[in-house]
Design a protein around this motif. Sequence first.
Motif, short mmCIF file in Angstrom:
data_model
loop_
_atom_site.label_atom_id
_atom_site.label_comp_id
_atom_site.label_asym_id
_atom_site.label_seq_id
_atom_site.Cartn_x
_atom_site.Cartn_y
_atom_site.Cartn_z
N TRP A 9 0.81 -1.22 0.00
CA TRP A 9 0.00 0.00 0.00
C TRP A 9 0.84 1.27 0.00
N LEU A 52 -7.42 3.91 6.64
CA LEU A 52 -8.08 4.02 5.34
C LEU A 52 -7.11 3.76 4.20
N ARG A 91 -5.88 -0.17 4.48
CA ARG A 91 -6.89 -1.22 4.24
C ARG A 91 -7.72 -1.00 2.98
N LYS A 92 -7.96 0.26 2.63
CA LYS A 92 -8.87 0.52 1.50
C LYS A 92 -8.24 1.39 0.40
N ASP A 93 -6.99 1.80 0.57
CA ASP A 93 -6.31 2.69 -0.38
C ASP A 93 -7.13 3.98 -0.61
N ILE A 94 -7.65 4.51 0.48
CA ILE A 94 -8.44 5.75 0.43
C ILE A 94 -7.69 6.84 1.18
N LYS A 121 -16.51 8.00 0.65
CA LYS A 121 -15.51 7.26 -0.13
C LYS A 121 -15.63 5.76 0.12
N LEU A 122 -15.88 5.39 1.35
CA LEU A 122 -16.06 3.97 1.66
C LEU A 122 -17.30 3.39 0.98
N LYS A 123 -18.35 4.19 0.89
CA LYS A 123 -19.58 3.74 0.24
C LYS A 123 -19.50 3.83 -1.27
N ARG A 179 -12.34 8.27 -4.87
CA ARG A 179 -11.23 8.03 -3.97
C ARG A 179 -10.11 8.95 -4.34
#
Length: 190
Positions: free
Chosen positions: A3, A116, A119-122, A183-185, A190
């Motif tokens: 990441w 973020l 784990r989510k590349d946000i 962004k998660l939703k 992103r």
Amino acid sequence: MPWYKKYLQDIWNIPNALTVARLLAVPVYVAVYLAGYRMAAFWIFLGAMLTDILDGYIARKYQLVTAFGKLMDPLADKVMALTVMLTRVASGRLPLFAFGIIAGKELFMIFGGWLLIKRKDIVVYASPIGKAAQFVFCLGLALTFFEASFAGWPIGPDLVLVYLAVVLTLAALAHYVLSAVKKLKGTEPR
């Protein structure tokens, strides 16, 4: 690819060097402040804040914006500003509760941002309200070095600005949380 790899690509440019210099200025500020050279410490703080303006200008003007800069520039600003605030709290010029609110928000942002990204590349980038909060906060901090000028005032402009920064900081936190949730939703890019 891990990441963090994209944050280490194309990092060698002037804006990023200024960001790293700002981070390196933090221990210098502390050493100078603790040695009793308060006004010299003020100039280090002011210089660090001016490099923030300069690195952003150069990065945008010459298209040198990098993932590293987007991530580390606000972190460098926050580390310097919180360090200055902590020294001013220890000197009795600023209330501890203001430091607690601002530091709590920043720690939440750093930890939450790290999760973020990992784990989510946000990445939730700085917002106009966050930038306004940081500007007001730094201006208020700078004025605390001139507290003698406000002797006899019911409340000095330095404290007014720091209290305003606390309010703006809480508003910025709400904005960042909403942006992260969107962004998660997937309802915000992103």
